[in-house]
Design a protein around this motif. Structure first.
Motif, PDB file in Angstrom:
ATOM      1  N   MET A   1       0.856  -1.200   0.000  1.00 54.40           N
ATOM      2  CA  MET A   1       0.000   0.000   0.000  1.00 54.40           C
ATOM      3  C   MET A   1       0.890   1.248   0.000  1.00 54.40           C
ATOM      4  O   MET A   1       1.667   1.451   0.937  1.00 54.40           O
ATOM      5  N   PRO A   2       0.835   2.041  -1.075  1.00 59.66           N
ATOM      6  CA  PRO A   2       1.685   3.241  -1.109  1.00 59.66           C
ATOM      7  C   PRO A   2       1.224   4.279  -0.083  1.00 59.66           C
ATOM      8  O   PRO A   2       0.097   4.228   0.398  1.00 59.66           O
ATOM      9  N   VAL A   3       2.134   5.199   0.233  1.00 58.12           N
ATOM     10  CA  VAL A   3       1.796   6.254   1.194  1.00 58.12           C
ATOM     11  C   VAL A   3       0.677   7.121   0.612  1.00 58.12           C
ATOM     12  O   VAL A   3       0.729   7.476  -0.563  1.00 58.12           O
ATOM     13  N   PRO A   4      -0.332   7.463   1.414  1.00 64.53           N
ATOM     14  CA  PRO A   4      -1.394   8.334   0.881  1.00 64.53           C
ATOM     15  C   PRO A   4      -0.823   9.690   0.466  1.00 64.53           C
ATOM     16  O   PRO A   4       0.130  10.174   1.065  1.00 64.53           O
TER      17      PRO A   4
ATOM     18  N   GLY B   1      -9.246  33.810  15.411  1.00 63.41           N
ATOM     19  CA  GLY B   1      -9.773  34.497  16.577  1.00 63.41           C
ATOM     20  C   GLY B   1     -10.889  33.659  17.175  1.00 63.41           C
ATOM     21  O   GLY B   1     -10.686  32.500  17.505  1.00 63.41           O
ATOM     22  N   SER B   2     -12.078  34.226  17.257  1.00 64.10           N
ATOM     23  CA  SER B   2     -13.185  33.488  17.860  1.00 64.10           C
ATOM     24  C   SER B   2     -13.996  32.725  16.809  1.00 64.10           C
ATOM     25  O   SER B   2     -14.928  32.009  17.143  1.00 64.10           O
ATOM     26  N   VAL B   3     -13.612  32.888  15.534  1.00 66.15           N
ATOM     27  CA  VAL B   3     -14.367  32.209  14.478  1.00 66.15           C
ATOM     28  C   VAL B   3     -13.811  30.807  14.267  1.00 66.15           C
ATOM     29  O   VAL B   3     -12.608  30.627  14.040  1.00 66.15           O
ATOM     30  N   HIS B   4     -14.683  29.824  14.378  1.00 65.11           N
ATOM     31  CA  HIS B   4     -14.280  28.440  14.198  1.00 65.11           C
ATOM     32  C   HIS B   4     -14.541  28.053  12.752  1.00 65.11           C
ATOM     33  O   HIS B   4     -15.680  27.926  12.339  1.00 65.11           O
ATOM     34  N   VAL B   5     -13.485  27.897  11.970  1.00 65.44           N
ATOM     35  CA  VAL B   5     -13.650  27.703  10.525  1.00 65.44           C
ATOM     36  C   VAL B   5     -13.602  26.233  10.124  1.00 65.44           C
ATOM     37  O   VAL B   5     -14.349  25.787   9.262  1.00 65.44           O
ATOM     38  N   LEU B   6     -12.718  25.458  10.749  1.00 63.46           N
ATOM     39  CA  LEU B   6     -12.674  24.016  10.475  1.00 63.46           C
ATOM     40  C   LEU B   6     -12.893  23.261  11.783  1.00 63.46           C
ATOM     41  O   LEU B   6     -12.203  23.488  12.776  1.00 63.46           O
ATOM     42  N   HIS B   7     -13.876  22.347  11.760  1.00 67.52           N
ATOM     43  CA  HIS B   7     -14.263  21.637  12.989  1.00 67.52           C
ATOM     44  C   HIS B   7     -13.786  20.191  12.947  1.00 67.52           C
ATOM     45  O   HIS B   7     -14.598  19.278  12.850  1.00 67.52           O
ATOM     46  N   GLY B   8     -12.485  19.968  12.989  1.00 67.87           N
ATOM     47  CA  GLY B   8     -12.027  18.584  13.053  1.00 67.87           C
ATOM     48  C   GLY B   8     -12.250  17.828  11.760  1.00 67.87           C
ATOM     49  O   GLY B   8     -13.181  17.032  11.647  1.00 67.87           O
ATOM     50  N   ILE B   9     -11.386  18.070  10.784  1.00 65.11           N
ATOM     51  CA  ILE B   9     -11.494  17.395   9.490  1.00 65.11           C
ATOM     52  C   ILE B   9     -10.608  16.156   9.487  1.00 65.11           C
ATOM     53  O   ILE B   9      -9.441  16.224   9.863  1.00 65.11           O
ATOM     54  N   ASP B  10     -11.167  15.020   9.086  1.00 64.50           N
ATOM     55  CA  ASP B  10     -10.384  13.808   8.850  1.00 64.50           C
ATOM     56  C   ASP B  10     -10.579  13.422   7.392  1.00 64.50           C
ATOM     57  O   ASP B  10     -11.717  13.307   6.940  1.00 64.50           O
ATOM     58  N   LEU B  11      -9.470  13.225   6.713  1.00 67.38           N
ATOM     59  CA  LEU B  11      -9.595  12.966   5.274  1.00 67.38           C
ATOM     60  C   LEU B  11      -8.321  12.305   4.782  1.00 67.38           C
ATOM     61  O   LEU B  11      -7.223  12.631   5.234  1.00 67.38           O
ATOM     62  N   GLU B  12      -8.486  11.360   3.884  1.00 72.35           N
ATOM     63  CA  GLU B  12      -7.309  10.746   3.284  1.00 72.35           C
ATOM     64  C   GLU B  12      -7.512  10.694   1.778  1.00 72.35           C
ATOM     65  O   GLU B  12      -8.562  10.290   1.300  1.00 72.35           O
ATOM     66  N   VAL B  13      -6.532  11.146   1.045  1.00 71.35           N
ATOM     67  CA  VAL B  13      -6.582  11.064  -0.414  1.00 71.35           C
ATOM     68  C   VAL B  13      -5.454  10.141  -0.844  1.00 71.35           C
ATOM     69  O   VAL B  13      -4.294  10.367  -0.497  1.00 71.35           O
ATOM     70  N   ALA B  14      -5.816   9.074  -1.574  1.00 66.63           N
ATOM     71  CA  ALA B  14      -4.807   8.093  -1.972  1.00 66.63           C
ATOM     72  C   ALA B  14      -3.954   8.636  -3.104  1.00 66.63           C
ATOM     73  O   ALA B  14      -4.364   9.540  -3.831  1.00 66.63           O
TER      74      ALA B  14
ATOM     75  N   GLY C   1      -4.606  19.374  15.270  1.00 64.13           N
ATOM     76  CA  GLY C   1      -4.605  18.316  14.274  1.00 64.13           C
ATOM     77  C   GLY C   1      -3.343  18.296  13.431  1.00 64.13           C
ATOM     78  O   GLY C   1      -2.448  19.125  13.609  1.00 64.13           O
ATOM     79  N   HIS C   2      -3.293  17.320  12.535  1.00 69.97           N
ATOM     80  CA  HIS C   2      -2.102  17.140  11.709  1.00 69.97           C
ATOM     81  C   HIS C   2      -2.472  16.973  10.252  1.00 69.97           C
ATOM     82  O   HIS C   2      -3.569  16.557   9.933  1.00 69.97           O
ATOM     83  N   ALA C   3      -1.506  17.280   9.392  1.00 73.61           N
ATOM     84  CA  ALA C   3      -1.684  17.003   7.971  1.00 73.61           C
ATOM     85  C   ALA C   3      -0.350  16.554   7.410  1.00 73.61           C
ATOM     86  O   ALA C   3       0.702  17.062   7.802  1.00 73.61           O
ATOM     87  N   ARG C   4      -0.410  15.596   6.517  1.00 74.53           N
ATOM     88  CA  ARG C   4       0.807  15.114   5.864  1.00 74.53           C
ATOM     89  C   ARG C   4       0.605  15.054   4.357  1.00 74.53           C
ATOM     90  O   ARG C   4      -0.472  14.716   3.880  1.00 74.53           O
ATOM     91  N   ILE C   5       1.653  15.402   3.628  1.00 74.39           N
ATOM     92  CA  ILE C   5       1.656  15.250   2.182  1.00 74.39           C
ATOM     93  C   ILE C   5       2.670  14.158   1.869  1.00 74.39           C
ATOM     94  O   ILE C   5       3.845  14.295   2.230  1.00 74.39           O
ATOM     95  N   CYS C   6       2.228  13.101   1.219  1.00 73.60           N
ATOM     96  CA  CYS C   6       3.095  11.951   0.923  1.00 73.60           C
ATOM     97  C   CYS C   6       3.896  11.531   2.152  1.00 73.60           C
ATOM     98  O   CYS C   6       5.097  11.242   2.063  1.00 73.60           O
ATOM     99  N   GLY C   7       3.248  11.540   3.292  1.00 76.27           N
ATOM    100  CA  GLY C   7       3.902  11.095   4.524  1.00 76.27           C
ATOM    101  C   GLY C   7       4.702  12.161   5.255  1.00 76.27           C
ATOM    102  O   GLY C   7       5.205  11.910   6.344  1.00 76.27           O
ATOM    103  N   HIS C   8       4.837  13.358   4.666  1.00 72.21           N
ATOM    104  CA  HIS C   8       5.626  14.412   5.304  1.00 72.21           C
ATOM    105  C   HIS C   8       4.720  15.401   6.024  1.00 72.21           C
ATOM    106  O   HIS C   8       3.870  16.034   5.385  1.00 72.21           O
TER     107      HIS C   8
END
Ligand SMILES: Nc1ncnc2c1ncn2[C@@H]1O[C@H](COP(=O)(O)OP(=O)(O)OP(=O)(O)O)[C@@H](O)[C@H]1O
Ligand SMILES: [Mg+2]
Lengths: 251, 307
Positions: free
Chosen positions: B1-4, B16-29, B60-67
């Motif tokens: 399985m290659p790295v997503p 500031g007080s504006v909540h723009v992203l509420h916990g996004i989970d997503l994987e693109v192969a 939260g975290h985000a990775r591009i090709c594992g980085h």
């Protein structure tokens, strides 16, 4: 390495493409000061022993111009690309914090040195200004304009509008550079002002730079150099920390 | 399985007080053609900016090709090319200079890279503008330069934030040909657009973002199947006067001899409706049904639209 060189080269091109405004204009301004002040104070007793007033003015004006132009170069480049939005092309790239810092400071130093050289070349047509310690000249030139280039990074990042940057320039950089002994010697001031002046780090840049030419100064040149390098290091550390954290760059 | 290509975990963003992203989970192969859709202000660009390192996530975290995009930003940025939504440019340089400089930031030089840049200029129909200053280009042309700039380093993952806004029909077609080619060559493509036909035609999987949350994440076919409505158009011999009472809440449009009805799948039956019309005195001449397109699914999901 290629990344740093590219950004450095781009920053050089940026002022090279408007040479009239970035090099020629400050040279002319400095020469105007020279003409006006030398006319006004003609026949005044020498400030430094054996150094005529006009000759005395030249190093100070050179350093003052370096200070102002080094600051202007990095700060205006940053704020312009921040406001135009094209800073993202640098922010999207894998350039490291240090490469980013070094390219902006490096270009500021180059512009400052060119302005200083321009002033010197024209000034020596009218007045003799010897060079006693070229190494000191170079060190004060590089660390002095480097410090102001780094301060320009801080101001450029901190400012969100042009008027904020103008405020920084008019209320911090200009007064400090004017009140740093360009037009007078520290010894000619009343004691209170002497003490206050000694808190101005730019004073040591000018005093040390002047030492490079005449071999005479108010403060010991090594002490001045140490102060200038320490100041440069502190400002650089602050600028690097801001870039690394992405303060006001990557919100 | 290659790295997503892209991994996003629990990503949150506050301005500031504006909540723009509420916990996004997503994987693109790796190798996907992925659509990121959503109404204005849903948080698409914010999400993209976090991936690009232009914005810092609040959590939260985000990775591009594992980085990781923060701790390993040099690698993540080398594998990512982003076409920003806003058209921005550096007025000091020509198109060719801009591309050379951009490649330089990525540590690239030499004839091979230069050939690639010339290829980009050709593919984006910028050849005759290559030595023109950026200031002198039209808006659509500036956008083409943005696309070329995002690709100078042949990134593994390409994110396009509304690349076709303000682009003429001809270029739009050639742009998609080019992006499809990149996709065929193995690049992962993420596309944001408000032209849903584009997304429908190109994307394999689609995420719909709504107020900072993922409202739907599925293959295009599955999303289309989700549509609860389809359209039935009935043509009658008699001009359409008053629509029978029982059908009123389903009517979309009445024109001449035609009535367009929106049917709820599994609830409304076509024979029943035809019978109602017949009883009301209409003679049915013709009828067509139409499955929902992505636009309808989109509206149903983002607005909770009914009939
Ligand atoms: N720098 C910022 N400061 C404060 N709020 C912001 C900032 N950037 C974005 N926002 C807010 O975050 C929300 C999401 O914006 P974003 O640009 O991500 O939306 P989008 O989905 O890309 O919309 P569009 O389709 O219009 O491009 C909006 O409500 C916007 O006002
Ligand atoms: Mg957007």
């Amino acid at each position: 390495m290629i990344g740093f060189r590219t950004l450095f080269y781009k920053e050089l091109l940026r002022f090279y493409k408007v040479l009239l405004q970035t090099i020629l204009a400050p040279v002319v301004t400095a020469l105007l000061y020279l003409v006006v002040f030398s006319g006004t104070f003609k026949g005044r007793p020498d400030i430094l022993p054996g150094v005529g007033y006009v000759a005395f003015l030249v190093p100070g004006l050179m350093m003052m111009s370096m200070i102002q132009n080094a600051f202007a170069n990095s700060s205006s480049s940053l704020i312009q690309s921040k406001i135009a939005g094209n800073l993202i092309f640098i922010l999207l790239s894998p350039l490291s914090t240090f490469e980013f810092f070094l390219a902006f400071v490096g270009a500021a130093i180059v512009r400052a040195l060119l302005v200083a050289l321009g002033i010197y070349v024209v000034a020596i047509v009218f007045v003799t200004v010897p060079i006693r310690h070229p190494l000191y000249l170079l060190l004060f030139g590089i660390f002095g304009s480097g410090a102001l280039g780094a301060l320009g990074i801080i101001a450029g990042i901190w400012s969100e509008r042009f008027d904020q940057l103008a405020g920084f320039q008019n209320f911090v950089v200009m007064p400090l550079s004017f009140l740093s002994g360009v037009f007078y010697s520290l010894r000619s001031l009343p004691p209170v002002w002497q003490t206050l002046s000694k808190l101005n780090p730019l004073l040591y840049m000018i005093d040390g730079f002047r030492y490079g030419f005449f071999g005479i100064s108010d403060v010991s040149p090594l002490l001045s150099l140490a102060i200038v390098i320490a100041f440069c290091a502190a400002i650089s550390a602050t600028a690097l920390a801001m870039v690394a954290r992405g303060y006001r760059l990557r919100n | 399985m290659p790295v997503p290509a892209i991994e996003i975990e629990g990503l949150q963003k506050h301005f500031g007080s504006v909540h723009v992203l509420h916990g996004i989970d997503l994987e693109v192969a790796s190798g996907e053609f992925f659509g990121l859709l959503g109404p204005n202000g849903a948080g698409k660009s914010t999400l993209i900016n976090i991936l690009a390192g232009l914005t810092r996530a609040s959590a939260g975290h985000a990775r591009i090709c594992g980085h990781d995009v923060v701790s390993d930003y040099r690698h993540s940025r080398k594998t990512l090319g982003v076409v920003p939504q806003e058209v921005v440019f550096d007025p000091f340089f020509s198109v060719r200079e801009i591309l050379r400089i951009q490649a330089g930031y990525f540590g690239l030089k030499g004839p091979e890279n230069e050939r690639w840049r010339e290829e980009l200029l050709a593919a984006l129909m910028l050849e005759d503008k290559a030595d023109v200053n950026m200031r002198a280009l039209s808006g659509g042309m500036k956008r083409r330069v943005l696309i070329a700039q995002a690709l100078v380093h042949r990134p593994q993952v390409v994110i396009l934030d509304e690349p076709t806004a303000g682009v003429d029909v001809e270029l739009r077609a050639s742009l998609w040909t080019f992006i499809r080619r990149l996709h065929t060559e193995g690049h992962t493509i993420v596309l944001t657009t408000h032209y849903l036909e584009e997304a429908e035609a190109l994307c394999g999987r689609i995420a719909i973002l709504k107020q900072g949350r993922i409202a739907a994440l599925d293959s295009k076919q599955a999303l289309l199947r989700r549509a609860v409505h389809k359209t039935l158009t009935v043509t009658t011999a008699e001009p359409m006067g008053t629509v029978p009472e029982a059908l009123r809440d389903k009517v979309r449009r009445v024109t001449g001899h035609c009535v367009e009805l929106s049917l709820h799948k599994g609830v409304d039956s076509i024979p029943g409706i035809l019978e109602t019309l017949r009883v009301a005195g209409y003679t049915i001449v013709d009828l067509t049904t139409e499955e929902a397109d992505l636009e309808e699914v989109f509206l149903e999901l983002t607005q909770g639209r009914t009939g």
